[in-house]
Design an enzyme around this catalytic site. Structure first.
Site, PDB file in Angstrom:
ATOM      1  N   GLN A  83       0.811  -1.216   0.000  1.00 17.87           N
ATOM      2  CA  GLN A  83       0.000   0.000   0.000  1.00 17.87           C
ATOM      3  C   GLN A  83       0.847   1.270   0.000  1.00 17.87           C
ATOM      4  O   GLN A  83       2.044   1.247   0.299  1.00 17.87           O
ATOM      5  CB  GLN A  83      -0.916   0.012   1.225  1.00 17.87           C
ATOM      6  CG  GLN A  83      -2.027  -1.024   1.169  1.00 17.87           C
ATOM      7  CD  GLN A  83      -2.978  -0.868   2.344  1.00 17.87           C
ATOM      8  OE1 GLN A  83      -2.990  -1.674   3.246  1.00 17.87           O
ATOM      9  NE2 GLN A  83      -3.783   0.180   2.318  1.00 17.87           N
ATOM     10  N   HIS A  84       0.190   2.373  -0.344  1.00 15.70           N
ATOM     11  CA  HIS A  84       0.681   3.748  -0.140  1.00 15.70           C
ATOM     12  C   HIS A  84       1.798   4.179  -1.088  1.00 15.70           C
ATOM     13  O   HIS A  84       2.178   5.342  -1.079  1.00 15.70           O
ATOM     14  CB  HIS A  84       1.188   3.972   1.294  1.00 15.70           C
ATOM     15  CG  HIS A  84       0.326   3.427   2.361  1.00 15.70           C
ATOM     16  ND1 HIS A  84      -1.025   3.673   2.442  1.00 15.70           N
ATOM     17  CD2 HIS A  84       0.612   2.610   3.410  1.00 15.70           C
ATOM     18  CE1 HIS A  84      -1.528   3.053   3.498  1.00 15.70           C
ATOM     19  NE2 HIS A  84      -0.563   2.397   4.091  1.00 15.70           N
ATOM     20  N   ASP A 245      -2.244  -4.915  -0.150  1.00 13.58           N
ATOM     21  CA  ASP A 245      -1.950  -6.245   0.385  1.00 13.58           C
ATOM     22  C   ASP A 245      -2.792  -6.586   1.605  1.00 13.58           C
ATOM     23  O   ASP A 245      -3.213  -7.737   1.783  1.00 13.58           O
ATOM     24  CB  ASP A 245      -0.456  -6.396   0.679  1.00 13.58           C
ATOM     25  CG  ASP A 245       0.124  -5.254   1.497  1.00 13.58           C
ATOM     26  OD1 ASP A 245      -0.628  -4.357   1.922  1.00 13.58           O
ATOM     27  OD2 ASP A 245       1.351  -5.257   1.699  1.00 13.58           O
TER      28      ASP A 245
END
Length: 496
Positions: A83-84, A245
């Site tokens: 992520q991110h 994820d």
């Protein structure tokens, strides 16, 4: 579902490796798993980056290892991604800078700048559901503007890692609500991009046209001809929206309905659960994310989980089995050793500049077993704070589903049961995010209206790996956890 095309691929692009899993939905069997390692660019300023080309190389390696007989039977593909991360593309769809990752802490100043422009952290939580944290995508965009203005001027598309892999497979740019909610600029309450937050990131440029369209969780996009030809896949394959994820691990562990708490012991540690409505933690420790299954997925993430145990193991010069044996020589509390395992700084608690430290050392307790246990306890206590955050948001649980590399440790499973005072269950399918991505693809391709029933049909729990709290350990760890909180508050005043 035809008898020929019954296989669903789950691809998980993590920090340390990319994994590919092939699941036969009729046989209810994992047919193949392969993995390729990924490098990491680390700098002293807190930068943690990867090249998007590395993900593609890893994908090619894993696809190359997938037998042709299985490829011929693929019906759907789901992508799970860390992520991110921020993958910047130009108008031609080319990556124009290294991808800054979830564990990047070089954007502290940008977080403060965005938060100040928006009106403070409390307003961020009230307005969009989350504060702006180092690691989120929003400050990475401002960082690029400030540090690489020439590249920023070319920026045409802002993608997340899983978005980029979907783009490579389909030729289409899109995202979904789960992964997008970890950017900082998705309003998780209204489930739309927040124009005021985008203006706080860059007051001089309208960023909305740079963001990918948001698709519903069960949407699909056709696999592109180019990718199908490159990977030797048949026509007609559909690619699901995929997700972050953690969102995909929710599919892989059954956290797609209320009441199931998942704890992932990976490079990072995460604690999350499905919720039918937004779950807001007034202290901001609990990230109020959307799920990739149509609801919400409140989540707490720590940056130092197996990082702590692996660094300690390597410093001791021991193998994993040897360290498991060392734990037999140590008891709860590690003889008085206490670890604050903030090797990469920390996200929750929000301590991006923190450093790891070991406390309570004497000439008698510095055994290898105590050092390893202290690292494991420190990582577990940091995650235990998440249970308090869930309680503040009004959620309670009867059991924990454990996943990630740390879940392979019998001692760690028992420690989690004792520290959280909850029974621990372990899914039989160990590759939680990759298996979950395959599950989401199965759901999207079959258009099943009852997602929990579908997942429960395919998800198995390994009863031999489960454990229950040990009464005397629960009592000991209750006091030890309070000692950890006291130490944390002394080292970092203001942190509760």
């Amino acid at each position: 579902m035809s008898n020929e095309q019954t296989v669903f691929l789950g691809i998980d692009a993590g920090t340390q490796s990319l994994k590919l899993l092939a699941y036969d939905a009729v046989q209810k069997q994992i047919l193949h798993v392969s993995a390729a390692p990924l490098e990491l660019i680390s700098r002293d300023d807190g930068s943690r980056e990867q090249l998007a080309a590395w993900w593609l190389d890893a994908l090619r390696q894993c696809m190359g290892e997938l037998p042709a007989e299985i490829k011929a039977r693929v019906r759907g593909i789901g992508i799970s991604g860390q992520q991110h991360g921020f993958v910047p593309l130009n108008k031609a769809g080319e990556v124009i800078a290294p991808a800054k990752l979830w564990c990047d802490t070089s954007t502290i100043a940008e977080c403060e700048e965005i938060t100040a422009r928006f009106g403070g952290s409390a307003r961020c939580i009230d307005a969009v559901g989350n504060p702006i944290m180092p690691g989120y995508t929003a400050p990475k965009v401002l960082w690029l503007k400030k540090n690489k203005p020439d590249i920023y001027s070319e920026l045409a598309h802002i993608l997340l890692p899983h978005d980029y892999l979907n783009f490579y497979l389909t030729g289409k740019i899109f995202t979904e609500y789960g992964d997008a909610s970890g950017t900082g600029y998705l309003n998780i309450l209204r489930r739309e991009y927040d124009r005021d937050m985008l203006a706080a990131i860059d007051p001089d440029r309208d960023l909305l046209p740079l963001l990918p369209p948001l698709l519903e969780a069960n949407a699909t996009v056709a696999l592109g001809q180019k990718a199908a030809g490159e990977f030797g896949l048949p026509p007609g394959i559909l690619v699901s929206t995929g997700g972050g994820d953690n969102m995909m691990a929710a599919f892989g562990t059954g956290s797609i309905a209320p009441g199931v708490l998942t704890l992932s012991l990976g490079t990072s540690g995460t604690l999350f659960a499905h919720c039918e409505n937004p779950a807001i933690d007034p202290q901001g420790d609990l990230a109020a994310f959307c799920s990739s299954s149509g609801g919400w997925l409140p989540l707490l993430c720590t940056m130092n989980c197996t990082v702590a145990t692996e660094l300690t193991r390597k410093a001791l010069g021991k193998s994993i089995p040897e360290c498991e044996a060392l734990l037999e020589e140590s008891e709860p509390g590690a003889g008085g050793l206490q670890s604050l395992p903030f090797y990469n700084g920390e996200r929750i608690p929000n301590l991006p500049n923190a450093r790891a430290s070991l406390h309570g050392m004497t000439d008698t307790n510095m055994t290898a077993g105590n050092q390893y246990r202290a690292a494991m306890e420190g990582a577990t206590f940091t995650l235990r704070r998440g249970l308090d955050a869930f309680a503040r948001a009004g959620q309670q649980f009867k059991a924990i589903r454990l996943t990630g590399g740390g879940a392979k440790s019998p001692h760690w499973r028992q420690m989690v049961a004792d520290v959280f005072n909850l029974p621990v269950e372990v899914p039989a399918q160990q590759e939680g995010a990759a298996f979950g991505a395959a599950m989401q693809a199965l759901w999207a391709c079959t258009e099943s209206g009852d997602l929990p029933a579908l997942v429960n049909e395919h998800l198995a729990v390994d009863a031999s790996l489960g454990c229950v709290p040990v009464t005397e350990n629960v009592s000991a760890y209750k006091a030890l956890y309070q000692n950890f909180l006291d130490l944390l508050g002394k080292q970092y005043p203001g942190i509760q």
